[in-house]
Design a protein around this motif. Structure first.
Motif, PDB file in Angstrom:
ATOM      1  N   TRP A  21       0.812  -1.217   0.000  1.00 18.80           N
ATOM      2  CA  TRP A  21       0.000   0.000   0.000  1.00 18.80           C
ATOM      3  C   TRP A  21       0.845   1.267   0.000  1.00 18.80           C
ATOM      4  O   TRP A  21       0.418   2.305  -0.469  1.00 18.80           O
ATOM      5  N   ASN A  22       2.010   1.190   0.615  1.00 18.30           N
ATOM      6  CA  ASN A  22       2.842   2.374   0.814  1.00 18.30           C
ATOM      7  C   ASN A  22       4.273   2.074   0.372  1.00 18.30           C
ATOM      8  O   ASN A  22       5.070   1.549   1.140  1.00 18.30           O
ATOM      9  N   ASP A  81       6.818   3.709   0.156  1.00 15.25           N
ATOM     10  CA  ASP A  81       7.892   4.329   0.937  1.00 15.25           C
ATOM     11  C   ASP A  81       8.211   3.547   2.218  1.00 15.25           C
ATOM     12  O   ASP A  81       9.242   3.777   2.854  1.00 15.25           O
ATOM     13  N   THR A 132      12.083   6.507  11.954  1.00 15.53           N
ATOM     14  CA  THR A 132      10.839   7.223  12.245  1.00 15.53           C
ATOM     15  C   THR A 132      10.565   8.277  11.162  1.00 15.53           C
ATOM     16  O   THR A 132       9.772   9.188  11.361  1.00 15.53           O
ATOM     17  N   SER A 133      11.226   8.122  10.016  1.00 15.47           N
ATOM     18  CA  SER A 133      10.951   9.017   8.891  1.00 15.47           C
ATOM     19  C   SER A 133       9.552   8.694   8.352  1.00 15.47           C
ATOM     20  O   SER A 133       8.851   7.843   8.896  1.00 15.47           O
ATOM     21  N   ASP A 134       9.181   9.347   7.282  1.00 18.88           N
ATOM     22  CA  ASP A 134       7.829   9.163   6.721  1.00 18.88           C
ATOM     23  C   ASP A 134       7.472   7.704   6.454  1.00 18.88           C
ATOM     24  O   ASP A 134       6.329   7.302   6.622  1.00 18.88           O
ATOM     25  N   GLY A 135       8.455   6.928   6.030  1.00 14.73           N
ATOM     26  CA  GLY A 135       8.192   5.518   5.721  1.00 14.73           C
ATOM     27  C   GLY A 135       8.602   4.592   6.853  1.00 14.73           C
ATOM     28  O   GLY A 135       8.834   3.415   6.635  1.00 14.73           O
ATOM     29  N   GLN A 194       6.370   3.604  12.339  1.00 10.67           N
ATOM     30  CA  GLN A 194       5.006   3.958  12.753  1.00 10.67           C
ATOM     31  C   GLN A 194       3.967   3.604  11.693  1.00 10.67           C
ATOM     32  O   GLN A 194       2.771   3.644  11.971  1.00 10.67           O
ATOM     33  N   ASN A 195       4.390   3.223  10.484  1.00  6.62           N
ATOM     34  CA  ASN A 195       3.448   2.809   9.445  1.00  6.62           C
ATOM     35  C   ASN A 195       2.943   1.376   9.634  1.00  6.62           C
ATOM     36  O   ASN A 195       1.959   0.980   9.017  1.00  6.62           O
ATOM     37  N   HIS A 247       1.031  -1.749  10.739  1.00  8.85           N
ATOM     38  CA  HIS A 247      -0.296  -1.971  11.336  1.00  8.85           C
ATOM     39  C   HIS A 247      -0.339  -3.243  12.189  1.00  8.85           C
ATOM     40  O   HIS A 247      -1.428  -3.676  12.575  1.00  8.85           O
ATOM     41  N   MET A 283       4.044   7.458   5.042  1.00  3.23           N
ATOM     42  CA  MET A 283       3.010   8.484   4.868  1.00  3.23           C
ATOM     43  C   MET A 283       2.634   9.154   6.183  1.00  3.23           C
ATOM     44  O   MET A 283       2.056  10.217   6.200  1.00  3.23           O
ATOM     45  N   ILE A 284       2.943   8.458   7.291  1.00  3.93           N
ATOM     46  CA  ILE A 284       2.627   9.060   8.589  1.00  3.93           C
ATOM     47  C   ILE A 284       3.929   9.300   9.342  1.00  3.93           C
ATOM     48  O   ILE A 284       4.733   8.398   9.517  1.00  3.93           O
ATOM     49  N   GLY A 285       4.132  10.550   9.736  1.00  3.96           N
ATOM     50  CA  GLY A 285       5.346  10.898  10.465  1.00  3.96           C
ATOM     51  C   GLY A 285       5.202  10.591  11.938  1.00  3.96           C
ATOM     52  O   GLY A 285       4.113  10.251  12.408  1.00  3.96           O
ATOM     53  N   VAL A 290      -4.487   8.001   7.147  1.00  5.04           N
ATOM     54  CA  VAL A 290      -3.684   6.821   6.816  1.00  5.04           C
ATOM     55  C   VAL A 290      -4.438   5.916   5.840  1.00  5.04           C
ATOM     56  O   VAL A 290      -3.874   5.437   4.843  1.00  5.04           O
ATOM     57  N   GLU A 344      -3.183   5.063   2.052  1.00  5.40           N
ATOM     58  CA  GLU A 344      -2.828   3.717   1.611  1.00  5.40           C
ATOM     59  C   GLU A 344      -3.737   3.187   0.509  1.00  5.40           C
ATOM     60  O   GLU A 344      -3.319   2.340  -0.278  1.00  5.40           O
ATOM     61  N   ARG A 396      -3.753   6.813  -2.374  1.00  6.76           N
ATOM     62  CA  ARG A 396      -2.456   7.440  -2.653  1.00  6.76           C
ATOM     63  C   ARG A 396      -2.577   8.807  -3.326  1.00  6.76           C
ATOM     64  O   ARG A 396      -2.042   9.023  -4.420  1.00  6.76           O
ATOM     65  N   ARG A 430       0.250  14.714  -1.585  1.00  9.75           N
ATOM     66  CA  ARG A 430       0.351  15.033  -0.167  1.00  9.75           C
ATOM     67  C   ARG A 430      -0.557  16.197   0.239  1.00  9.75           C
ATOM     68  O   ARG A 430      -1.201  16.144   1.280  1.00  9.75           O
TER      69      ARG A 430
END
Lengths: 251, 109
Positions: free
Chosen positions: A173-174, A176, A206-209, A212-213, A215, B1-3, B72, B76, B79, B82
């Motif tokens: 899904w992401n 990054d 802990t960057s954008d990708g 914390q992404n 699940h 996508m999430i900081g 989020v 996902e 997309r 931003r």
């Protein structure tokens, strides 16, 4: 996904019915092959039989054949697996196997994926030791019973096969997202007393990708062939990131 | 996508909401014991600074938590770019906050 493989039965006529993905991701297609069934036959044996006896143009990747190098991972009946240690009997349904390249990576040809994005993310996650001493220094003494050593031990036997990366929906899904393997490696280094890059690495994971992404679907843990839990490692990084937000981060 | 900041904020609002949900559900169970009656509810809430504070905090926590979570999900599944993503999240936050605060005002004032 584990249930997909249940109910294995022997092939009807001593022949396995094999479908293998040929070509690239976009313009490829499945080709069918018949391979003689044998005792203690691995999925890698089946692919090798096709390449050596039926169609020499089949591209696939392997090296050690004993589950150490992490080269031969493929998608077998919808599940990412290390093919050299996967007995056909445990995964074939009525003697049928569908063999595809790993998910979430560009397909070069047939069963060969381009692993560059996977290893690029290891580097993006600072997945390398930042040495604090040189070869002249004494060998570091690390207490095997220390919590840090135990945490590092739990994740350190990764063979870089990308099965977890292929299993992870968040990677799909992401694009990054750094993925389970790179974050697991980062976690082992965050617990390595010899490492001097912890603050920098925490920023990277802990960057954008970053971590914390995740699940916590735990597909990585479910499918890891060597039984690691990248999910637990990623949870560790999340805890570390939370502590750092309150001024208790690694220096 | 999430900081890391949004991620922490979503967890912090979850921590706030957990006891609030229990109090809110508990209150509903207590409130309907003698039948559901608008005047009875308004008698408890009108002019009460305590309940005003409780529900204002609750509404804001919900709005922030839900906006980050949906951000989020949208990131996902669709997309988007931003700025589209962030604008959508802000719209969700503001709509939820306005609807919620309006309801709080209605039972407190």
């Amino acid at each position: 996904m584990g249930s997909i493989d249940s109910g294995s039965q022997p092939a009807a006529n001593g022949k396995l019915e094999i479908k293998i993905w040929r070509g690239r991701a976009k313009d490829g297609a499945f080709s069918a092959y018949q391979v003689p069934e044998q005792a203690h036959q691995t999925v890698l044996d089946v692919v090798t039989y096709v390449q050596r006896r039926i169609d020499a143009t089949l591209a696939y990747r392997f090296a050690c054949r004993v589950g150490m190098c992490g080269s031969c991972a493929m998608t077998v009946n919808g599940v990412p697996r290390w093919t050299c240690r996967t007995d056909v009997k445990t995964v074939a349904r009525k003697g049928r196997l569908v063999i595809e390249p790993l998910r979430n990576l560009p397909v070069v040809k047939d069963l060969v994926t381009d692993m560059a994005p996977f290893f690029d993310k290891w580097q993006a996650a600072e997945g390398r030791l930042q040495a604090t001493s040189d070869r002249e220094a004494e060998v570091a003494t690390i207490d095997p019973a220390s919590p840090e050593r135990k945490a590092a031990d739990a994740g350190v036997e990764c063979i870089n096969c990308a099965v977890c990366y292929s299993a992870c929906d968040v990677v799909t899904w992401n694009p990054d997202y750094l993925g389970p393997a790179a974050l697991n490696r980062a976690w082992t280094l965050q617990n390595d007393e010899r490492d001097g890059g912890k603050a920098e690495r925490l920023r990277a994971v802990t960057s954008d990708g970053g971590c914390q992404n995740c699940h916590s679907h735990q597909s990585c843990t479910e499918h890891c062939p060597v039984g690691l839990s990248p999910t637990a490692s990623i949870a560790g990084l999340k805890r570390m990131a939370t502590r750092a937000a309150f001024g208790r981060g690694p220096r | 996508m999430i900081g890391p900041r949004l991620w922490l904020l979503q967890r912090a609002t979850a921590l706030i909401m957990a006891p609030f949900v229990l109090v809110h559900l508990g209150l509903i169970i207590v409130a309907v014991q003698g039948g559901l009656d608008a005047s009875e509810i308004l008698a408890r809430t009108q002019g009460s600074w305590g309940w005003a504070l409780f529900y204002v905090a609750f509404v804001l926590a919900v709005a922030i938590h839900a906006a980050i979570g949906l951000r989020v999900v949208i990131a996902e599944t669709l997309r988007p770019r931003r700025w589209v993503l962030n604008l959508t999240a802000w719209v969700i936050l503001i709509v939820l906050a306005v609807l919620g605060l309006r309801a709080v005002y209605a039972v407190i004032a």
